[in-house]
Scaffold this active site. Structure first.
Site, PDB file in Angstrom:
ATOM      1  N   ASP A 169      45.988  39.959   9.232  1.00  0.00           N
ATOM      2  CA  ASP A 169      47.087  39.431  10.036  1.00  0.00           C
ATOM      3  C   ASP A 169      48.386  40.149   9.630  1.00  0.00           C
ATOM      4  O   ASP A 169      48.401  41.375   9.556  1.00  0.00           O
ATOM      5  CB  ASP A 169      47.181  37.909   9.876  1.00  0.00           C
ATOM      6  CG  ASP A 169      48.049  37.254  10.934  1.00  0.00           C
ATOM      7  OD1 ASP A 169      47.538  36.956  12.030  1.00  0.00           O
ATOM      8  OD2 ASP A 169      49.254  37.055  10.674  1.00  0.00           O
ATOM      9  N   TYR A 304      57.871  37.232  13.338  1.00  0.00           N
ATOM     10  CA  TYR A 304      57.492  37.732  14.664  1.00  0.00           C
ATOM     11  C   TYR A 304      58.711  38.313  15.372  1.00  0.00           C
ATOM     12  O   TYR A 304      58.621  39.359  16.029  1.00  0.00           O
ATOM     13  CB  TYR A 304      56.889  36.602  15.495  1.00  0.00           C
ATOM     14  CG  TYR A 304      55.487  36.236  15.086  1.00  0.00           C
ATOM     15  CD1 TYR A 304      54.390  36.683  15.820  1.00  0.00           C
ATOM     16  CD2 TYR A 304      55.244  35.449  13.966  1.00  0.00           C
ATOM     17  CE1 TYR A 304      53.101  36.364  15.443  1.00  0.00           C
ATOM     18  CE2 TYR A 304      53.951  35.129  13.577  1.00  0.00           C
ATOM     19  CZ  TYR A 304      52.891  35.589  14.321  1.00  0.00           C
ATOM     20  OH  TYR A 304      51.610  35.282  13.944  1.00  0.00           O
ATOM     21  N   HIS A 355      39.044  35.418  11.536  1.00  0.00           N
ATOM     22  CA  HIS A 355      40.360  35.941  11.191  1.00  0.00           C
ATOM     23  C   HIS A 355      40.757  35.664   9.745  1.00  0.00           C
ATOM     24  O   HIS A 355      41.424  36.482   9.120  1.00  0.00           O
ATOM     25  CB  HIS A 355      41.386  35.327  12.148  1.00  0.00           C
ATOM     26  CG  HIS A 355      42.762  35.869  12.007  1.00  0.00           C
ATOM     27  ND1 HIS A 355      43.086  37.192  12.254  1.00  0.00           N
ATOM     28  CD2 HIS A 355      43.934  35.275  11.629  1.00  0.00           C
ATOM     29  CE1 HIS A 355      44.377  37.379  12.065  1.00  0.00           C
ATOM     30  NE2 HIS A 355      44.914  36.230  11.676  1.00  0.00           N
TER      31      HIS A 355
END
Length: 378
Positions: A169, A304, A355
């Site tokens: 990630d 982000y 993930h």
């Protein structure tokens, strides 16, 4: 040189009492209009998990379990960085830097730290800026480029002049950037490389522009990417554009924070339709607690805003690169797509897992990481 200060997780009783009171006062929405998770985390399960959190979950026991590791903080570029630093006690130990992502935390690694130290690694697991017990940036600029440089500073400060880096990630983006930085250092005639190899369970790979006759594997990857864009990426759009607006709800409502995180664990794990098929309720809540207790709903989302376009890739990583390809990864790029961005010398197609590789499949994770870096250090 900045000091390194021992750190112990010690949450105030008043914070736990406040959490229980907020859970008791939750104003619940009506149930979803479907009998699955397609509109989000179902009301019945969310209420069950919130009730367990309020009345059964034992944070003090979980806190003690996390404190079995050696925690520290140090200031880098004006920001306090929290990290676990678990030494194996061997003179020939190889340092391994492992970085988490969103919506994860250092909790993801609680099942792999000890097995890795038993295999001769000194393990360093920092909390990303704005996450967990690390400080929250008050100015812009803490994107993956700065984090990668800060992590290299951290490893040097710990006395390591040669190390490996691993991540998934955001941890993959940071680890990839560390690899790029080593290439730039080498091309500019700078110091000898400190990071000597990288490993990731989420390689950054993209289809070539002339993909006219895709293979079956490439078709599956394209379908997966299309699904992500249409049905699974709303969180990233919100966090990369308006993290502050979102943060008010996440920092104020424990159920809001729980739902925002656990829905992604359901979606991104190899869990046969339910997160508790892979992780226990305690493990799910341990991770949520590192967001709730530190009020990190807004600050974690800002990464982000800073760096979401960094997943697009820039310079190729020329360091030896290992990849553990888990079948339920968010975006499952074929090796051929990834080789444009990495010098891949090791690729393992995993039989199961998603993930959150270290959290979901710790044995597979430890074996692959140990095998790859063992080849680098041997």
């Amino acid at each position: 040189m900045a000091s390194i200060t021992p750190f112990r997780i010690a949450v105030a009783d008043s914070d736990l009492e406040d959490l229980r009171a907020r859970l008791a006062r939750t104003r619940w929405p009506e149930a979803e209009c479907v009998d699955d998770w397609s509109q989000g985390i179902p009301l019945v399960y969310t209420r069950e998990l919130a009730d367990y959190w309020a009345n059964t979950y034992d944070w003090r026991a979980r806190e003690a379990a996390l404190n079995r590791f050696d925690h520290f903080t140090t200031e880098i570029d004006g920001l306090d960085i929290h990290f676990i630093h678990q030494r194996c006690g061997r003179d020939d130990a190889f340092p391994l830097l492992i970085t988490h992502g969103w919506p994860g935390s250092v909790v993801e690694f609680h099942k792999v730290i000890e097995p890795l130290t038993e295999r001769g690694f000194d393990v360093v697991c920092p909390s990303l800026p704005g996450y967990g017990f690390s400080g929250k940036p008050t100015q812009t600029g803490w994107g993956i480029e700065k984090i990668a440089t800060a992590w290299d500073t951290l490893m040097s400060r710990l006395g390591y002049q040669r190390y490996g880096a691993q991540g998934g990630d955001w941890g993959s983006a940071v680890t990839t950037q560390i690899g790029r930085n080593e290439g730039r250092r080498s091309r500019s005639g700078g110091d000898i490389s400190r990071c000597v190899a990288i490993h990731t369970n989420m390689p950054l790979g993209f289809p070539p522009g002339n993909l006219e006759n895709p293979t079956e594997e490439e078709k599956q990857a394209l379908e997966r990417a299309d699904y992500y864009q249409k049905w699974d990426s709303g969180y990233s759009k919100q966090q990369s554009t308006r993290p502050q607006t979102l943060g008010y709800g996440l920092v104020d409502s424990p159920v809001g924070q729980l739902a925002w995180i656990v829905e992604k664990f359901w979606s991104w794990m190899d869990c046969d339709g339910h997160p508790e098929n892979v992780l226990s309720r305690d493990e799910l809540l341990d991770n949520v607690m590192l967001y709730w207790l530190t009020a990190s709903g807004a600050s974690s989302g800002r990464l982000y805003w800073e760096s979401f376009n960094a997943f697009g890739g820039f310079d190729r990583v020329e360091l030896p690169t290992g990849v553990a390809a888990f079948p339920k990864e968010i975006l499952k790029a074929p090796r051929s797509w990834c080789e444009a961005g990495y010098n891949i010398t090791h690729w393992t197609t995993m039989p199961r897992g998603g993930h959150f590789a270290a959290f979901e499949q710790p044995e597979l994770f430890v074996e692959d990481v140990s095998t790859f870096f063992g080849g680098i250090t041997g």
